[in-house]
Design an enzyme around this catalytic site. Structure first.
Site, PDB file in Angstrom:
ATOM      1  N   LYS A   1      -7.346   6.426  10.612  1.00 21.13           N
ATOM      2  CA  LYS A   1      -8.841   6.042  10.970  1.00 21.13           C
ATOM      3  C   LYS A   1      -8.832   5.996  12.427  1.00 21.13           C
ATOM      4  O   LYS A   1      -8.943   4.758  12.777  1.00 21.13           O
ATOM      5  CB  LYS A   1      -9.172   5.045  10.314  1.00 21.13           C
ATOM      6  CG  LYS A   1      -9.704   4.904   8.727  1.00 21.13           C
ATOM      7  CD  LYS A   1     -10.500   3.773   8.333  1.00 21.13           C
ATOM      8  CE  LYS A   1     -10.030   3.339   7.108  1.00 21.13           C
ATOM      9  NZ  LYS A   1     -10.847   2.002   6.725  1.00 21.13           N
TER      10      LYS A   1
ATOM     11  N   ASP B   1      -5.278   1.842  10.754  1.00 16.92           N
ATOM     12  CA  ASP B   1      -6.586   1.561  11.074  1.00 16.92           C
ATOM     13  C   ASP B   1      -6.890   1.033  12.309  1.00 16.92           C
ATOM     14  O   ASP B   1      -6.850   1.685  13.385  1.00 16.92           O
ATOM     15  CB  ASP B   1      -6.935   0.624  10.008  1.00 16.92           C
ATOM     16  CG  ASP B   1      -8.419   0.284   9.829  1.00 16.92           C
ATOM     17  OD1 ASP B   1      -9.283   0.986  10.295  1.00 16.92           O
ATOM     18  OD2 ASP B   1      -8.855  -0.545   9.260  1.00 16.92           O
TER      19      ASP B   1
ATOM     20  N   GLY C   1       0.784  -1.298   0.015  1.00 17.88           N
ATOM     21  CA  GLY C   1       0.245   0.036   0.116  1.00 17.88           C
ATOM     22  C   GLY C   1       0.689   1.230  -0.053  1.00 17.88           C
ATOM     23  O   GLY C   1       0.326   2.266  -0.658  1.00 17.88           O
TER      24      GLY C   1
ATOM     25  N   ASP D   1       0.356   3.520   4.234  1.00 19.89           N
ATOM     26  CA  ASP D   1      -0.537   4.114   3.759  1.00 19.89           C
ATOM     27  C   ASP D   1      -1.525   4.602   4.680  1.00 19.89           C
ATOM     28  O   ASP D   1      -2.130   5.544   4.669  1.00 19.89           O
ATOM     29  CB  ASP D   1      -1.104   3.158   2.531  1.00 19.89           C
ATOM     30  CG  ASP D   1      -1.387   1.854   2.876  1.00 19.89           C
ATOM     31  OD1 ASP D   1      -1.206   1.521   4.469  1.00 19.89           O
ATOM     32  OD2 ASP D   1      -2.032   0.881   2.384  1.00 19.89           O
TER      33      ASP D   1
ATOM     34  N   ASP E   1      -5.618  -0.443  -1.965  1.00 23.90           N
ATOM     35  CA  ASP E   1      -6.264  -1.621  -2.886  1.00 23.90           C
ATOM     36  C   ASP E   1      -7.600  -2.023  -2.186  1.00 23.90           C
ATOM     37  O   ASP E   1      -7.874  -2.028  -1.097  1.00 23.90           O
ATOM     38  CB  ASP E   1      -5.668  -2.829  -3.093  1.00 23.90           C
ATOM     39  CG  ASP E   1      -5.198  -3.758  -2.127  1.00 23.90           C
ATOM     40  OD1 ASP E   1      -4.771  -3.234  -0.833  1.00 23.90           O
ATOM     41  OD2 ASP E   1      -5.812  -4.882  -2.122  1.00 23.90           O
TER      42      ASP E   1
ATOM     43  N   PHE F   1     -14.190   2.800   3.785  1.00 17.06           N
ATOM     44  CA  PHE F   1     -13.137   1.734   3.250  1.00 17.06           C
ATOM     45  C   PHE F   1     -12.577   2.640   1.888  1.00 17.06           C
ATOM     46  O   PHE F   1     -13.290   3.183   1.027  1.00 17.06           O
ATOM     47  CB  PHE F   1     -13.612   0.528   2.643  1.00 17.06           C
ATOM     48  CG  PHE F   1     -12.524  -0.438   2.524  1.00 17.06           C
ATOM     49  CD1 PHE F   1     -11.538  -0.755   3.165  1.00 17.06           C
ATOM     50  CD2 PHE F   1     -12.039  -0.583   1.021  1.00 17.06           C
ATOM     51  CE1 PHE F   1     -10.460  -1.589   2.958  1.00 17.06           C
ATOM     52  CE2 PHE F   1     -11.128  -1.384   0.876  1.00 17.06           C
ATOM     53  CZ  PHE F   1     -10.262  -1.886   1.500  1.00 17.06           C
ATOM     54  N   VAL F   2     -11.234   2.890   1.833  1.00 19.42           N
ATOM     55  CA  VAL F   2     -10.787   3.935   0.943  1.00 19.42           C
ATOM     56  C   VAL F   2      -9.767   3.208  -0.286  1.00 19.42           C
ATOM     57  O   VAL F   2      -9.174   2.351   0.342  1.00 19.42           O
ATOM     58  CB  VAL F   2     -10.246   5.153   1.144  1.00 19.42           C
ATOM     59  CG1 VAL F   2     -11.113   6.064   1.944  1.00 19.42           C
ATOM     60  CG2 VAL F   2      -8.947   4.786   2.248  1.00 19.42           C
TER      61      VAL F   2
HETATM   62  P1  5GP Z   1      -4.498  -1.994  10.626  1.00 23.25           P
HETATM   63  O1  5GP Z   1      -3.346  -2.999  10.930  1.00 23.25           O
HETATM   64  O2  5GP Z   1      -3.881  -0.875  11.196  1.00 23.25           O
HETATM   65  O3  5GP Z   1      -5.718  -2.243  10.822  1.00 23.25           O
HETATM   66  O4  5GP Z   1      -4.397  -1.752   9.217  1.00 23.25           O
HETATM   67  C1  5GP Z   1      -3.488  -1.374   8.382  1.00 23.25           C
HETATM   68  C2  5GP Z   1      -3.488  -2.071   7.047  1.00 23.25           C
HETATM   69  O5  5GP Z   1      -5.016  -2.225   6.485  1.00 23.25           O
HETATM   70  C3  5GP Z   1      -3.315  -0.926   6.060  1.00 23.25           C
HETATM   71  O6  5GP Z   1      -1.802  -0.979   5.575  1.00 23.25           O
HETATM   72  C4  5GP Z   1      -4.109  -1.286   4.924  1.00 23.25           C
HETATM   73  O7  5GP Z   1      -3.430  -2.219   4.098  1.00 23.25           O
HETATM   74  C5  5GP Z   1      -5.249  -1.993   5.324  1.00 23.25           C
HETATM   75  N1  5GP Z   1      -6.438  -0.822   5.441  1.00 23.25           N
HETATM   76  C6  5GP Z   1      -6.819  -0.372   6.322  1.00 23.25           C
HETATM   77  N2  5GP Z   1      -7.973   0.465   6.123  1.00 23.25           N
HETATM   78  C7  5GP Z   1      -7.931   0.481   4.971  1.00 23.25           C
HETATM   79  C8  5GP Z   1      -8.909   1.202   3.819  1.00 23.25           C
HETATM   80  O8  5GP Z   1      -9.518   1.933   4.210  1.00 23.25           O
HETATM   81  N3  5GP Z   1      -8.465   0.746   2.433  1.00 23.25           N
HETATM   82  C9  5GP Z   1      -7.793  -0.057   2.094  1.00 23.25           C
HETATM   83  N4  5GP Z   1      -7.445  -0.117   0.754  1.00 23.25           N
HETATM   84  N5  5GP Z   1      -6.811  -0.553   3.011  1.00 23.25           N
HETATM   85  C10 5GP Z   1      -7.064  -0.361   4.317  1.00 23.25           C
HETATM   86 MG    MG Z   2      -1.107  -2.035   4.278  1.00 27.63          MG
END
Ligand code: 5GP
Ligand code: MG
Length: 182
Positions: free
Chosen positions: A130, A102, A43, A99, A158, A151-152
């Site tokens: 987020k 979350d 990402g 990127d 992606d 979700f973006v």
């Molecule tokens: P975390 O481990 O913080 O939950 O998530 C991180 C990863 O989840 C990011 O690197 C990304 O790959 C994916 N992710 C989280 N939210 C989104 C979103 O809204 N869109 C996309 N495409 N990927 C997301």
């Molecule tokens: Mg990622």
């Protein structure tokens, strides 16, 4: 692809200005140093490529790959390291470039792992955040935008490996992934 986008959240021009601002902050904070920018694949590849070209400092670029997502839109909680950086990070100033932050599962796993390598410093740089979805605490030094829980895709992000090449960030129409839940 554009027909699958509900709303453009950040245009190419907005992203350009945002990434310039972050590059300027890093240049200022790391003056006299040569930070290692570690992009988290896949990402971050667009963000990192734009970011380093706006920076004036000498830098090194590395990549790691970690994944907590399958092909869906919700984090699974368990994080796989699929590719690790092989450079010796001892005494280095590391900037982890992601990127989007979350749940925090990915970065809360990677940060201690890299800190353990006797780095001089380690900071986190994320384009998007987020905060409403955070499960694990992550300290962020550089943040592009905080966004609501949607979700973006685009600009490296992606859905099911698609949309990474959109030059803007948009909210995906929910029916695109709802149709996939079969
Ligand atoms: P975390 O481990 O913080 O939950 O998530 C991180 C990863 O989840 C990011 O690197 C990304 O790959 C994916 N992710 C989280 N939210 C989104 C979103 O809204 N869109 C996309 N495409 N990927 C997301
Ligand atoms: Mg990622």
């Amino acid at each position: 692809m554009i027909q699958d986008i509900e709303k453009i959240l950040f245009s190419t021009e907005e992203l350009d200005a945002c990434v310039s601002r972050i590059a300027g902050q890093i240049d200022k904070d790391y003056a006299g140093k040569t930070p290692i920018m570690i992009g988290i694949l896949q990402g971050s590849f667009v963000f990192l490529a734009d970011l380093v070209r706006k920076m004036e400092l000498p830098i090194q670029v590395e990549f790691m790959s970690a994944s907590s997502y399958g092909s869906g839109t919700e984090s699974t909680g368990s994080v796989n390291i699929r590719l690790d950086s092989s450079v010796d990070l001892k005494g280095k100033d590391v900037i982890l470039v992601e990127d989007i932050l979350d749940s925090g599962n990915t970065l809360s796993r990677l940060v201690p792992l890299l800190k353990d390598r006797q780095v001089n410093s380690l900071e986190v740089c994320v384009l998007l955040d987020k905060p409403s979805r955070r499960v694990r605490e992550v300290e962020v030094a550089y943040r592009g935008y905080s966004i609501p829980d949607a979700f973006v895709v685009g600009y490296g992000l992606d859905y099911d490996q698609k949309y990474r090449n959109l030059p803007y960030i948009g909210i995906l129409k929910p029916e695109v992934y709802e149709n996939d839940l079969d």
